[in-house]
Every structure is written in C-alpha cells, then in structure tokens.
Write a protein that holds these residues in place. Structure first.
Motif, mmCIF file in Angstrom:
data_model
loop_
_atom_site.group_PDB
_atom_site.id
_atom_site.type_symbol
_atom_site.label_atom_id
_atom_site.label_comp_id
_atom_site.label_asym_id
_atom_site.label_seq_id
_atom_site.Cartn_x
_atom_site.Cartn_y
_atom_site.Cartn_z
ATOM 1 N N GLN A 55 49.493 18.645 5.162
ATOM 2 C CA GLN A 55 49.982 17.321 5.552
ATOM 3 C C GLN A 55 50.364 17.291 7.026
ATOM 4 O OE1 GLN A 55 53.075 15.568 3.053
ATOM 5 N NE2 GLN A 55 53.846 14.339 4.776
ATOM 6 N N LEU A 56 51.020 18.367 7.488
ATOM 7 C CA LEU A 56 51.432 18.421 8.893
ATOM 8 C C LEU A 56 50.220 18.379 9.825
ATOM 9 C CD1 LEU A 56 53.510 18.873 11.145
ATOM 10 C CD2 LEU A 56 53.380 21.330 10.673
ATOM 11 N N GLN A 66 56.556 15.678 17.526
ATOM 12 C CA GLN A 66 55.572 14.774 16.939
ATOM 13 C C GLN A 66 56.210 13.683 16.088
ATOM 14 O OE1 GLN A 66 52.071 14.997 17.563
ATOM 15 N NE2 GLN A 66 53.008 16.284 19.132
ATOM 16 N N GLN A 104 62.801 13.523 5.479
ATOM 17 C CA GLN A 104 62.203 13.582 6.805
ATOM 18 C C GLN A 104 62.441 14.995 7.308
ATOM 19 O OE1 GLN A 104 63.870 10.219 9.127
ATOM 20 N NE2 GLN A 104 61.788 9.388 9.069
ATOM 21 N N LEU A 156 57.801 19.589 14.944
ATOM 22 C CA LEU A 156 58.167 18.434 14.132
ATOM 23 C C LEU A 156 59.017 17.443 14.915
ATOM 24 C CD1 LEU A 156 58.885 20.251 10.757
ATOM 25 C CD2 LEU A 156 57.133 18.520 11.154
ATOM 26 N N GLU A 158 48.578 14.958 9.950
ATOM 27 C CA GLU A 158 49.329 13.993 10.753
ATOM 28 C C GLU A 158 49.249 14.295 12.243
ATOM 29 O OE1 GLU A 158 53.297 13.426 9.305
ATOM 30 O OE2 GLU A 158 52.639 12.925 7.273
ATOM 31 N N MET A 159 48.925 15.545 12.601
ATOM 32 C CA MET A 159 48.778 15.908 14.009
ATOM 33 C C MET A 159 47.412 15.528 14.577
ATOM 34 S SD MET A 159 50.515 19.700 13.933
ATOM 35 C CE MET A 159 49.541 20.192 15.364
ATOM 36 N N MET A 171 58.517 14.528 9.866
ATOM 37 C CA MET A 171 57.464 14.279 8.885
ATOM 38 C C MET A 171 58.053 13.789 7.566
ATOM 39 S SD MET A 171 54.442 16.890 7.632
ATOM 40 C CE MET A 171 55.444 17.906 6.553
ATOM 41 N N ASP A 172 57.551 12.662 7.084
ATOM 42 C CA ASP A 172 57.948 12.171 5.768
ATOM 43 C C ASP A 172 57.310 13.051 4.702
ATOM 44 O OD1 ASP A 172 59.420 10.007 6.788
ATOM 45 O OD2 ASP A 172 57.620 8.771 6.949
ATOM 46 N N PHE A 173 58.134 13.528 3.771
ATOM 47 C CA PHE A 173 57.633 14.487 2.788
ATOM 48 C C PHE A 173 58.360 14.280 1.465
ATOM 49 C CE2 PHE A 173 57.471 18.667 0.691
ATOM 50 C CZ PHE A 173 56.119 18.972 0.807
ATOM 51 N N ALA A 186 61.789 22.160 6.651
ATOM 52 C CA ALA A 186 60.437 22.630 6.348
ATOM 53 C C ALA A 186 60.443 24.129 6.057
ATOM 54 C CB ALA A 186 59.502 22.315 7.507
#
Length: 320
Positions: free
Chosen positions: A211-212, A151, A179, A148, A215-216, A154-156, A185
């Motif tokens: 979602q992760l 990369q 974030q 995380l 986004e990857m 991550m907005d969650f 997480a």
C-alpha cells in the motif's frame, strides 16, 4: 459551359473540404500528444503507456533489511521486485528466522546478517532461492518515519487487535482505522504475537508495504519523483545509484500511470517452529522464483520434490 463550371466548382469544394479535414486531424493529433505529455499540469511528465513499453532489462530486485536502530539486528527483510515489463512491483516480507541454506549449512537470514551484514544475506539468499538480487538496502525506523511524514501520513485499516511487548515497550493498537507514522507502522511490522505467527506478520507487513509503495508511485509522474528518489538514497544505506533511477525513470512513470494497482504481495507458506523459525515450503519457493526470477525461468515440474525438502524438515525439528 455551365457543365464545365459545375465540374470546376465541384472539384474546388472537394479539394477544400479534404484539406480542411486533414488540417483538423493534424490539429487533433498535436493536441492529444501535448495533452498526454502534460496531463494538464506543466510539472507533470508521463510515459505514455501506449508508446513506451518497459523491457525485462528494466527489472531490478532488492533486499532491504529493516531494523529499529543502528544498534539492533533487523526485525524484517523485504524482498522487492521492480518488474515493469510485467506491470508490477512485487513485495515479499521475510522474517529473520527464515531458513536459508548457506553452502550446505543450515542457517537463517538473521544469522547471515550477523555473519556478514545485509550484503552477505543478499548473496546467500539469491543463491538459495535461485533468483537475481541486484541491489541491497538497509534502513531504520526513523527512515520509515521520514518517508511517511514527508509523503503524508498513510491511511491504514488494521483488521486485528495488537497487544504485545517488544524491547521494553508495550504496544496496544485496537483494530480500526489509523493514520500511520513511522512508529505505528513499525509496531504493525514487528508485532511478535500474531495468531498466525511469523507467516501472518510477514503477510500483513507485505500488504502494508504494498500500500505504501502504491501511494508513492504517483510522485514519479511529477518533478517530485526525482526528489523522493534522492531522499531515499540518502536516508538508506544502499548501493542503488542515481544512475539506476535515471535508467528506470520511464519505467517508473509507466507503472505510476497504470489504472490498476501496480503492487502485488507475495504471501508465504511453510513450517513454523519455536523462536520465530520459518521454513518456506517447496511451492512457496517455486512461486518466489517465478515472481522474481528472469522471464525465461522454467516452472518446477510437479513430479520434482520441493527444494531442500529433506534438509528443511529436519531443520525445524533439530536446529531450533
């Protein structure tokens, strides 16, 4: 004489404009081919969805065991299905208390891990669900944090309030936008008092991982995809090889180039008992089999009883 001249001139112009039209078509095709390959960025290489179609042979299922650190037992098991011929990456999070029959004996994923590690859990779970699980992996919270952080956080959106204690840590996360780093997480993934129990934890965890992964995926449209793949194979204890990645590079690019989301979450159904136990229902096992099984897998007939219905029913009542 004038008529012959007009005919000659007409033939000349016809040939001239025909040649011009053909040259224009050729130039347009050349431009479109190079533009689709580069996407306007010299560091980008995209598998054209119109020319490359993944095959069933590109599929790969993987079981990932996730734990806080190397001294702890896993908090979750993640069943990942790389299914590029279906345009999907399937994500299903299974709790350690998930019932699995081990050669006719009642057991759980967590107990299988204690007995023989993630590779033994991989073998028995594949037999129980009647699906191929080709590879295994094992990672800790700091692996998730590296991913995380590397990369980008991550907005969650967390739709529920979390308040629980685990391993001496008190966690309080009001619902709202976050974030996520690895710690946040992991707290969402390991919360032990969701109102819906282990099924809700698994479903929320599956959506987080979906979602992760989504986004990857764009990273595999650029040269950074190879670096990401190498990092994951270094950070995780796994039998996934770089040859596996090279074999599926085009399939990864194909999924990343799709306009619609490529990830899908497989939600759980079943009976929950004390101590985090979970017995998957027959329809849930059928759905997992149809998702992760080979393309020729026939659906279970509706008049057939759910898998291990009699055994799993007594398991909830007596085993825990």
């Amino acid at each position: 004489m004038k008529r012959e001249t007009r005919e000659q001139m007409g033939g000349f112009f016809t040939a001239f404009f025909t040649t011009l039209l053909l040259m224009g078509v050729v130039l347009c095709v050349v431009y479109l081919v190079f533009d689709s390959r580069s996407g306007g960025d010299p560091g980008t290489h995209v598998a054209d969805p119109n020319t490359y179609l993944p095959q069933a042979e590109d599929r790969m299922n993987l079981l990932l065991a996730g734990r806080e650190n190397a001294n702890e037992q896993p908090d979750l098991f993640l069943l990942l299905g790389f299914l590029p011929d279906r345009g999907k990456v399937a994500v299903c999070m299974l709790p350690p208390g998930t019932y699995v029959a081990d050669q006719g004996r009642d057991s759980t994923l967590g107990q299988l891990y204690e007995k023989g590690g993630v590779r033994y859990a991989q073998k028995v779970l594949a037999e129980y669900l009647d699906i191929p699980i080709h590879r295994y992996a094992q990672g800790e919270m700091d692996t998730l944090d590296r991913l995380l952080t590397g990369q980008g956080l991550m907005d969650f959106y967390l739709p529920v309030d979390l308040s629980f204690t685990l391993r001496g840590r008190e966690v309080n996360m009001p619902k709202g936008d976050y974030q996520l780093d690895g710690r946040k997480a992991a707290d969402i993934l390991t919360c032990n008092n969701y109102p819906g129990g282990e099924i809700e934890r698994s479903d929320r965890g599956g959506m987080l991982f979906s979602q992760l992964i989504q986004e990857m995926l764009p990273a595999f449209l650029t040269d950074s995809g190879e670096q990401l793949a190498g990092s994951l194979m270094t950070w995780l204890e796994t039998d996934v090889s770089f040859a596996d990645y090279e074999q599926r590079r085009q399939a990864l690019e194909f999924l990343a180039a799709l306009e619609l989301p490529a990830t899908t979450t497989v939600f759980l159904e079943g009976a929950q008992g004390d101590g985090g136990s979970l017995v998957l229902s027959g329809p849930c096992i059928q759905r997992i089999g149809e998702t992760y099984g080979p393309p020729q897998t026939a659906p279970i007939r509706e008049d057939e009883p759910p898998v291990s219905e009699s055994r799993t029913g007594s398991f909830v009542k007596e085993f825990f």
